[in-house]
Write an enzyme that holds these catalytic residues in place. Structure first.
Site, mmCIF file in Angstrom:
data_model
loop_
_atom_site.group_PDB
_atom_site.id
_atom_site.type_symbol
_atom_site.label_atom_id
_atom_site.label_comp_id
_atom_site.label_asym_id
_atom_site.label_seq_id
_atom_site.Cartn_x
_atom_site.Cartn_y
_atom_site.Cartn_z
ATOM 1 N N LYS A 65 0.052 2.375 -4.335
ATOM 2 C CA LYS A 65 -0.957 2.304 -3.256
ATOM 3 C C LYS A 65 -1.601 0.908 -3.275
ATOM 4 O O LYS A 65 -1.821 0.285 -2.240
ATOM 5 C CB LYS A 65 -2.013 3.398 -3.453
ATOM 6 C CG LYS A 65 -3.076 3.475 -2.366
ATOM 7 C CD LYS A 65 -4.231 2.508 -2.547
ATOM 8 C CE LYS A 65 -5.287 2.640 -1.480
ATOM 9 N NZ LYS A 65 -6.224 1.545 -1.415
ATOM 10 N N GLU A 96 -10.191 -2.171 4.065
ATOM 11 C CA GLU A 96 -10.753 -1.907 2.729
ATOM 12 C C GLU A 96 -11.289 -3.178 2.070
ATOM 13 O O GLU A 96 -10.555 -4.171 1.933
ATOM 14 C CB GLU A 96 -9.673 -1.275 1.832
ATOM 15 C CG GLU A 96 -10.220 -0.828 0.496
ATOM 16 C CD GLU A 96 -9.200 -0.088 -0.356
ATOM 17 O OE1 GLU A 96 -8.042 0.063 0.064
ATOM 18 O OE2 GLU A 96 -9.585 0.325 -1.464
ATOM 19 N N ASP A 143 6.035 -2.429 11.915
ATOM 20 C CA ASP A 143 5.845 -0.976 11.916
ATOM 21 C C ASP A 143 5.518 -0.503 10.487
ATOM 22 O O ASP A 143 6.423 -0.326 9.668
ATOM 23 C CB ASP A 143 7.143 -0.339 12.437
ATOM 24 C CG ASP A 143 7.081 1.169 12.504
ATOM 25 O OD1 ASP A 143 6.186 1.770 11.883
ATOM 26 O OD2 ASP A 143 7.942 1.753 13.172
ATOM 27 N N HIS A 177 -14.504 -4.480 -7.256
ATOM 28 C CA HIS A 177 -14.336 -3.739 -6.002
ATOM 29 C C HIS A 177 -15.701 -3.449 -5.377
ATOM 30 O O HIS A 177 -15.921 -3.693 -4.195
ATOM 31 C CB HIS A 177 -13.573 -2.436 -6.273
ATOM 32 C CG HIS A 177 -13.368 -1.596 -5.046
ATOM 33 N ND1 HIS A 177 -12.654 -2.040 -3.962
ATOM 34 C CD2 HIS A 177 -13.794 -0.349 -4.737
ATOM 35 C CE1 HIS A 177 -12.645 -1.107 -3.033
ATOM 36 N NE2 HIS A 177 -13.344 -0.069 -3.476
HETATM 37 P P1 HMG Z 1 -14.430 -12.361 -9.116
HETATM 38 O O1 HMG Z 1 -13.895 -12.882 -10.398
HETATM 39 O O2 HMG Z 1 -15.793 -11.758 -9.122
HETATM 40 O O3 HMG Z 1 -14.358 -13.495 -8.041
HETATM 41 O O4 HMG Z 1 -13.379 -11.334 -8.543
HETATM 42 P P2 HMG Z 1 -15.018 -14.941 -8.076
HETATM 43 O O5 HMG Z 1 -16.305 -14.866 -7.356
HETATM 44 O O6 HMG Z 1 -14.970 -15.509 -9.442
HETATM 45 O O7 HMG Z 1 -13.956 -15.768 -7.164
HETATM 46 C C1 HMG Z 1 -12.632 -16.034 -7.586
HETATM 47 C C2 HMG Z 1 -11.700 -16.003 -6.398
HETATM 48 O O8 HMG Z 1 -11.561 -14.645 -5.951
HETATM 49 C C3 HMG Z 1 -12.195 -16.773 -5.190
HETATM 50 O O9 HMG Z 1 -11.872 -18.128 -5.279
HETATM 51 C C4 HMG Z 1 -11.425 -16.104 -4.097
HETATM 52 O O10 HMG Z 1 -10.062 -16.505 -4.106
HETATM 53 C C5 HMG Z 1 -11.506 -14.634 -4.515
HETATM 54 P P3 HMG Z 1 -12.665 -19.184 -4.309
HETATM 55 O O11 HMG Z 1 -12.495 -18.751 -2.896
HETATM 56 O O12 HMG Z 1 -14.103 -19.111 -4.742
HETATM 57 O O13 HMG Z 1 -12.008 -20.485 -4.603
HETATM 58 N N1 HMG Z 1 -12.762 -14.058 -3.978
HETATM 59 C C6 HMG Z 1 -13.042 -13.886 -2.668
HETATM 60 N N2 HMG Z 1 -12.343 -14.149 -1.559
HETATM 61 C C7 HMG Z 1 -12.921 -13.837 -0.371
HETATM 62 N N3 HMG Z 1 -14.152 -13.300 -0.259
HETATM 63 C C8 HMG Z 1 -14.872 -13.002 -1.335
HETATM 64 C C9 HMG Z 1 -14.334 -13.301 -2.605
HETATM 65 N N4 HMG Z 1 -14.774 -13.159 -3.859
HETATM 66 C C10 HMG Z 1 -13.813 -13.621 -4.677
HETATM 67 N N5 HMG Z 1 -16.072 -12.456 -1.200
HETATM 68 C C11 HMG Z 1 -12.425 -9.683 -7.131
HETATM 69 C C12 HMG Z 1 -13.701 -10.415 -7.539
HETATM 70 C C13 HMG Z 1 -12.782 -8.554 -6.203
HETATM 71 C C14 HMG Z 1 -11.514 -10.680 -6.418
HETATM 72 C C15 HMG Z 1 -11.699 -9.176 -8.417
HETATM 73 O O14 HMG Z 1 -12.584 -8.352 -9.151
HETATM 74 C C16 HMG Z 1 -10.450 -8.374 -8.117
HETATM 75 O O15 HMG Z 1 -9.397 -8.932 -7.865
HETATM 76 N N6 HMG Z 1 -10.538 -7.067 -8.173
HETATM 77 C C17 HMG Z 1 -9.456 -6.156 -7.797
HETATM 78 C C18 HMG Z 1 -9.794 -5.539 -6.490
HETATM 79 C C19 HMG Z 1 -8.714 -4.679 -5.922
HETATM 80 O O16 HMG Z 1 -7.653 -4.506 -6.439
HETATM 81 N N7 HMG Z 1 -9.027 -4.100 -4.788
HETATM 82 C C20 HMG Z 1 -8.147 -3.220 -4.065
HETATM 83 C C21 HMG Z 1 -8.885 -1.982 -3.712
HETATM 84 S S1 HMG Z 1 -8.916 -0.906 -5.095
HETATM 85 C C22 HMG Z 1 -7.480 0.014 -4.805
HETATM 86 O O17 HMG Z 1 -7.392 0.614 -3.785
HETATM 87 C C23 HMG Z 1 -6.232 -0.107 -5.596
HETATM 88 C C24 HMG Z 1 -6.175 0.396 -7.011
HETATM 89 O O18 HMG Z 1 -6.485 1.750 -7.158
HETATM 90 C C25 HMG Z 1 -4.733 0.134 -7.374
HETATM 91 C C26 HMG Z 1 -4.384 0.478 -8.771
HETATM 92 O O19 HMG Z 1 -4.983 1.406 -9.353
HETATM 93 O O20 HMG Z 1 -3.444 -0.170 -9.290
HETATM 94 C C27 HMG Z 1 -7.080 -0.390 -7.866
#
Ligand code: HMG
Length: 437
Positions: A279, A85, A295, A392
């Site tokens: 989740k 994901e 596992d 996301h």
């Molecule tokens: P952002 O602020 O746009 O990121 O966040 P940024 O470009 O400012 O970068 C900041 C840091 O984020 C980076 O530091 C990385 O650590 C990381 P740097 O490496 O530059 O020193 N980062 C990345 N790492 C690797 N590859 C990339 C990348 N971009 C940033 N391309 C971000 C963007 C997605 C991190 C933020 O919006 C976030 O944390 N969102 C949450 C996403 C999430 O939870 N996803 C899980 C799937 S959704 C789900 O299934 C669960 C849910 O339903 C659970 C719930 O409801 O509780 C949400």
């Protein structure tokens, strides 16, 4: 098409591929080619994969990624994650970076007790069964000595055996409820071997017990199996900092802290929310569990049972604001192994362990709990500020563009275009069309 088959397990790999392609796909030649394209070019590596499971015809790859910058109990970690994901690894990395400058994660193993049960039927006097159990308890333990010797040398083994009367639930139903210390092994095979020996001794001793009637002598063993519910094999991971240190764009630290606590309270009170909340935690936990060859089905089952232990499915994380300090923590059961199983077989699992500095099972419990906590922090942080879709979908953009057949140069332009815009399927489609026209 869609035919049954006799002796499939005895077919060669080539025969299995041909059979499935010809009988269950519309394009057999392409299906065969695809399955073979995913074979590893190193025959030795492929052989290991072939032998993990039965009827293997190909490999199913998942990405192997790294979330860096975790500070756990003062030590730096880069955590390997295996997951399909988008945004999970970025979210974990972002949370790790956030807490890196705020003291990092603190962890503590609360217990390592594993459980297994011999389920049996006894028709007769419960007090006689109780006396019989006390008399044979030492024999039960003694008869497992061939299995427990090495584990005991390392400091583990069977820690207790209890007779449990379950006749309230099912007529004549009793258990030997056993607890184990399995150190760095997940211990499933060790526990199951011990239980099967305990069951054998129980049956033999009962059949020869002079105080029992014929009916009482005929103890019926139903099954002997470990439990994946391990509420005393738990670990706690925590982050905390002064509320003022929670600087968030467009929101005061106080409002941000309050919203984070509210989000956790809602997940505690409302099962519909708790399931999604957990989740998100499992995004982190499963990804490290998979990367380290553990596992994940056992972990999932055990954690969700733990989340419902109060009678209602609830949040695995907790949050508070006390005396100006924001605290966010998780407590989860994690029965893990760092020796045996895939850990000594899968080359990438071995590497994952090395990247994690070859942890003991206790250390791995702490690392994985941290991955779950970090993931939850990142998701809640997005949910209570920008909403989840912004970050996301930004991470999901490449998947959307790949699905639409965008070229490398188009992808490059569109990633730049969406840097400050919200991604959606429709917006990506429109942007690609505009670019092409
Ligand atoms: P952002 O602020 O746009 O990121 O966040 P940024 O470009 O400012 O970068 C900041 C840091 O984020 C980076 O530091 C990385 O650590 C990381 P740097 O490496 O530059 O020193 N980062 C990345 N790492 C690797 N590859 C990339 C990348 N971009 C940033 N391309 C971000 C963007 C997605 C991190 C933020 O919006 C976030 O944390 N969102 C949450 C996403 C999430 O939870 N996803 C899980 C799937 S959704 C789900 O299934 C669960 C849910 O339903 C659970 C719930 O409801 O509780 C949400």
């Amino acid at each position: 098409m869609n035919a049954p088959v006799e002796g499939f397990s005895k077919f060669s790999k080539e025969e299995k591929i041909r059979w499935i392609a010809q009988n269950y796909t519309s394009y057999p030649e392409q299906a065969e080619q695809l399955l073979k394209r995913y074979w590893n070019t190193d025959a030795a590596v492929q052989k290991i994969h072939d032998e993990f499971i039965e009827n293997t015809i190909s490999n199913y790859y998942l990405p192997f990624a790294i979330a860096p910058n975790f500070l756990i109990n003062g030590e730096y970690y880069a955590i390997p994650m295996t997951i399909e994901e988008s945004s999970v690894v970025a979210a974990a990395s972002k949370a790790a970076k956030f807490w890196l400058s705020r003291g990092g994660f603190k962890t503590e193993v609360l217990g390592t007790e594993k459980v297994g049960q011999v389920h049996f039927m006894f028709k007769g006097d419960t007090s006689k069964l109780s006396r019989f159990f006390s008399e044979i308890k030492q024999d039960l333990i003694k008869d497992t000595s061939g299995i427990t010797r090495s584990m005991e040398k390392r400091g583990g083994g069977i820690t207790n055996i209890e007779l449990r009367d379950k006749t309230d639930a099912i007529d004549n139903y009793y258990q030997l409820h056993c607890t184990f210390e399995t150190l760095d092994a997940m211990g499933a095979n060790f526990i199951n071997s011990c239980l099967e020996q305990l069951a054998k001794t129980l049956k033999e001793k009962a059949s020869a017990h002079s105080d029992f009637t014929q009916e009482e002598k005929a103890v019926e063993i139903v099954m002997s199996i470990l439990s994946n519910y391990v509420p005393k094999c738990t670990v706690k991971a925590e982050v905390s900092c002064p509320v003022e240190a929670l600087n968030e764009d467009g929101m005061s630290p106080q409002d941000f802290a309050k919203k984070m606590v509210q989000a956790v309270q809602i997940a505690k009170a409302e099962p519909y929310r708790a399931v999604t909340h957990n989740k998100g935690i499992m995004n982190g936990i499963d990804a490290v569990v998979l990367a380290t060859g553990n596992d994940f089905r056992a972990i999932e089952a055990g954690i969700h049972a733990f989340a419902a232990k109060g009678g209602t499915y609830s949040s695995l994380t907790h949050a508070s604001i006390e005396d100006g300090i924001f605290k966010f923590w998780i407590e989860v059961p994690l029965a893990l192994g760092t020796v045996g199983g895939l850990t000594s077989l899968h080359p990438l699992v071995k590497l994952a362990m090395e990247i994690l500095q070859n942890p003991t099972a206790k250390q791995l419990m702490q690392i994985i709990a941290v991955a779950g906590l970090a993931q939850n922090f990142a998701a809640l942080r997005s949910l209570v500020t920008t909403g989840i879709q912004k970050g996301h979908m930004k991470m999901h953009l490449l998947n959307i563009l790949n699905k639409m057949g965008a070229s490398d140069s188009e992808k490059k332009e569109l990633v730049h275009f969406f840097k400050e815009r919200t991604v959606s399927n429709a917006a990506a489609k429109e942007a690609l069309q505009n670019l092409r026209s």
